[in-house]
Design an enzyme around this catalytic site. Structure first.
Site, PDB file in Angstrom:
ATOM      1  N   ARG A   2       0.836  -1.026  -0.088  1.00  0.00           N
ATOM      2  CA  ARG A   2       0.195  -0.317  -0.117  1.00  0.00           C
ATOM      3  C   ARG A   2       0.660   1.278   0.316  1.00  0.00           C
ATOM      4  NH1 ARG A   2      -2.867  -3.017   3.886  1.00  0.00           N
ATOM      5  NH2 ARG A   2      -1.493  -2.535   5.387  1.00  0.00           N
TER       6      ARG A   2
ATOM      7  N   LYS B 211     -12.096  15.278   5.559  1.00  0.00           N
ATOM      8  CA  LYS B 211     -13.409  15.609   4.492  1.00  0.00           C
ATOM      9  C   LYS B 211     -14.304  14.419   5.529  1.00  0.00           C
ATOM     10  CE  LYS B 211     -13.694  11.071   1.631  1.00  0.00           C
ATOM     11  NZ  LYS B 211     -13.158  10.411   0.632  1.00  0.00           N
TER      12      LYS B 211
ATOM     13  N   GLU C  58     -18.378  15.693   2.288  1.00  0.00           N
ATOM     14  CA  GLU C  58     -19.304  14.858   0.705  1.00  0.00           C
ATOM     15  C   GLU C  58     -20.382  14.670   0.855  1.00  0.00           C
ATOM     16  OE1 GLU C  58     -16.305  12.185  -0.038  1.00  0.00           O
ATOM     17  OE2 GLU C  58     -17.117  11.526  -1.868  1.00  0.00           O
TER      18      GLU C  58
ATOM     19  N   LYS D 266     -18.001  18.726  -2.219  1.00  0.00           N
ATOM     20  CA  LYS D 266     -17.483  17.775  -2.641  1.00  0.00           C
ATOM     21  C   LYS D 266     -19.029  17.075  -2.894  1.00  0.00           C
ATOM     22  CE  LYS D 266     -14.690  13.566  -2.886  1.00  0.00           C
ATOM     23  NZ  LYS D 266     -13.033  13.009  -2.819  1.00  0.00           N
TER      24      LYS D 266
HETATM   25  P1  13P Z   1     -14.443   8.728  -6.265  1.00  0.00           P
HETATM   26  O1  13P Z   1     -13.985   9.519  -7.506  1.00  0.00           O
HETATM   27  O2  13P Z   1     -13.865   6.688  -6.789  1.00  0.00           O
HETATM   28  O3  13P Z   1     -16.238   8.697  -6.281  1.00  0.00           O
HETATM   29  O4  13P Z   1     -14.286   8.663  -5.099  1.00  0.00           O
HETATM   30  C1  13P Z   1     -13.911   9.829  -4.666  1.00  0.00           C
HETATM   31  C2  13P Z   1     -14.046   9.960  -2.819  1.00  0.00           C
HETATM   32  O5  13P Z   1     -13.475  10.792  -2.304  1.00  0.00           O
HETATM   33  C3  13P Z   1     -15.049   9.316  -2.616  1.00  0.00           C
HETATM   34  O6  13P Z   1     -15.236   9.178  -1.151  1.00  0.00           O
END
Ligand code: 13P
Length: 343
Positions: A46, A136, A178, A220
């Site tokens: 990873r 986030k 988000e 987001k």
């Molecule tokens: P994706 O662009 O693959 O949807 O991932 C963005 C992300 O941070 C999801 O939490």
């Protein structure tokens, strides 16, 4: 960066021509990604994968920030330099995913609520010490017919986003809020519009009630798109029109930027949709990207877990970053995809 106010950091993350690389896959999710290239997910592998991404030459040209995962923010490159320093030296702002994932919501069938509020104040203080400048939190809203999402699911997720965002700002970290309306299903663009609008309305109502400063955050969201299995997939122009109309009605102009997730769209599809939106202008906010899969997928495939392919993996990431950089001012064309082959 000389100006380290939250607003300055938020604005730097959506600087023209740039966007965010989401590399915050949890241990379970990155295991799935590595399995897709037949690589076993060990801590070292990873680290190798993330090192390949973060040491891409010119990463900072089109990537403003990277979202890290708890394990990753504590890791160092093979030469011992912490990833946060690697990114900082490349002119890229490090951030951190702070939620603990979507868990079954009591009494709500298949719906989920995102957990991670307990102890969050203490975790935020530690992440700040480790060098994070932004955070986030992802909430998940699924569509199924007219039943899902329930008002209950939208409400508890919006409330948690408010709690998280207020704590993040208190800790001196820019929150990236988000709320993701999933693409899974055969729903129409109109149904996605309706659910996205209701979700964003609930989210901004909670952010307002919980005294979150709009200037000091980023949103987001998903784009307004038709479901993955919908027989009639919307074109980039239709996606752009619906998404902008929806967002103009619910996202305050004080929010500096909207950084879209890719959510399972194809790499080029996510770029074309973003470009079509930016071609419309003028808009009250910067429209940018915070893609995970749509930035990483070609790079992961080219790398294949082999040191010999590090350069190929990096070229693939740099290419997608360049394409999305062009989408920031609406100048992306499918023709530009040939650039990588020409290198
Ligand atoms: P994706 O662009 O693959 O949807 O991932 C963005 C992300 O941070 C999801 O939490």
């Amino acid at each position: 960066m000389a100006d380290e106010t939250l607003e300055a950091i938020a604005r730097a993350l959506v600087a023209p021509g740039k966007g965010i690389l989401a590399a915050d896959e949890s241990t379970g999710t990155i295991e799935k990604r590595l399995r897709s290239i037949e690589v076993e997910s060990t801590e070292d592998k990873r680290r190798d994968y993330r090192e390949m991404l973060f040491t891409t030459p010119g990463l900072g040209d089109h990537i403003s920030g990277v979202i890290l995962y708890d394990e990753t923010i504590r890791q160092s490159a093979r030469d011992g330099v912490p990833f946060t320093k690697v990114l900082h030296d490349a002119g890229v702002i490090p951030g951190i995913k702070v939620d603990k994932g979507a868990k079954p919501l009591a009494g709500a069938g298949a719906e989920t609520v995102t957990e991670g509020l307990d102890g969050l104040r203490e975790r935020l203080a530690e992440y700040r010490e480790l060098g994070a400048k932004f955070t986030k939190w992802r909430a998940v809203i699924a569509i199924e017919g007219e039943k899902m999402p329930s008002a209950y699911c939208i409400h508890v997720n919006a409330h948690a986003l408010g709690r998280y965002a207020a704590l993040s700002q208190e800790a001196g970290l820019v929150p990236i809020v988000e709320p993701e309306v999933l693409m899974d299903g055969d729903h129409t663009l109109e149904r996605c519009y309706q659910v996205t609008e209701a979700t964003l309305q609930a989210v901004f109502s909670e952010l307002f009630s919980q005294r979150v400063v709009y200037e000091d955050m980023l949103l987001k969201p998903n784009m307004v798109v038709s479901g993955k299995d919908c027989p009639q997939r919307a074109t980039p122009e239709e996606v752009a029109k619906a998404t902008i109309r929806c967002f103009k009605s619910v996202v305050p102009a004080a929010v500096p930027g909207i950084v879209f997730l890719s959510g399972g769209q194809g790499d080029e599809e996510a770029t074309a949709n973003l470009s079509a939106m930016n071609a419309v202008g003028p808009l009250p906010w910067q429209l940018s990207f915070s893609y995970g899969r749509a930035l990483q997928a070609p790079s992961l495939k080219a790398w294949k877990g082999d040191d010999a392919n590090v350069q190929a993996g990096q070229e693939a990431l740099a290419h997608r970053a360049r394409m999305n950089g062009a989408a920031r001012d609406g100048s992306y064309t499918a023709e530009m995809e040939k650039e990588l082959a020409a290198v």
